[in-house]
Motif scaffolding. Sequence first.
Motif, PDB file in Angstrom:
ATOM      1  N   LYS A 146       0.834  -1.200   0.000  1.00  0.00           N
ATOM      2  CA  LYS A 146       0.000   0.000   0.000  1.00  0.00           C
ATOM      3  C   LYS A 146       0.869   1.250   0.000  1.00  0.00           C
ATOM      4  O   LYS A 146       0.584   2.223  -0.703  1.00  0.00           O
ATOM      5  N   GLU A 166      -7.570   0.080  -5.207  1.00  0.00           N
ATOM      6  CA  GLU A 166      -7.745   0.230  -3.768  1.00  0.00           C
ATOM      7  C   GLU A 166      -8.703  -0.818  -3.215  1.00  0.00           C
ATOM      8  O   GLU A 166      -8.494  -1.348  -2.125  1.00  0.00           O
ATOM      9  N   LEU A 205      -6.911  -4.183  -2.789  1.00  0.00           N
ATOM     10  CA  LEU A 205      -6.038  -4.173  -1.620  1.00  0.00           C
ATOM     11  C   LEU A 205      -6.859  -4.264  -0.334  1.00  0.00           C
ATOM     12  O   LEU A 205      -6.507  -4.994   0.594  1.00  0.00           O
TER      13      LEU A 205
END
Length: 166
Positions: A52, A133, A136
């Motif tokens: 990240k 995103e 993740l």
Amino acid sequence: DYWLYMLIGAVAVLLVIGLIWYFRKKPVKAPVVTGPVESPYDMAMRQLQELKGEKLWEQGDIKQYYTRLTDILRNYFEHQFGIAALELTSAELLQNIKPITILNQQRDKLQTILIIADLAKFAKMQPTPQEHEDCLTKATEIVAWTKPVAVKEGQPGDVPGGSAGK
């Protein structure tokens, strides 16, 4: 005439007895552990946080981003559940998680991640920033959902679904 054969036989018997005695008395060497061993859960969460922070997809390295994301999940499954995930295709991996109930409950999230990752890596699809995103986040949720019971205790509210994963 037989004294030579008896002598050879006696030496062979003594040699065998000596070897047996030696290997029974030989101390067993304990494996050397250099430091605390990181649990599969902790390793996966650390790697996901590093991924990240690197923001590979923002730098245009989408294939590397999804390769690392799926490798983190596959390594986690391999060490946590004993699935040979690194050698399996995405479809085979989804098939092999069925016997593991706690992982099967997160199957749809994993399937979404694997489909997007395969399309990004092999079909050169360009997922949207929201999909990056989202993948993740889903990967983090899968790892958090499947963390071992010993890690869950004493940390209420960390796991979606509470005690449903126990």
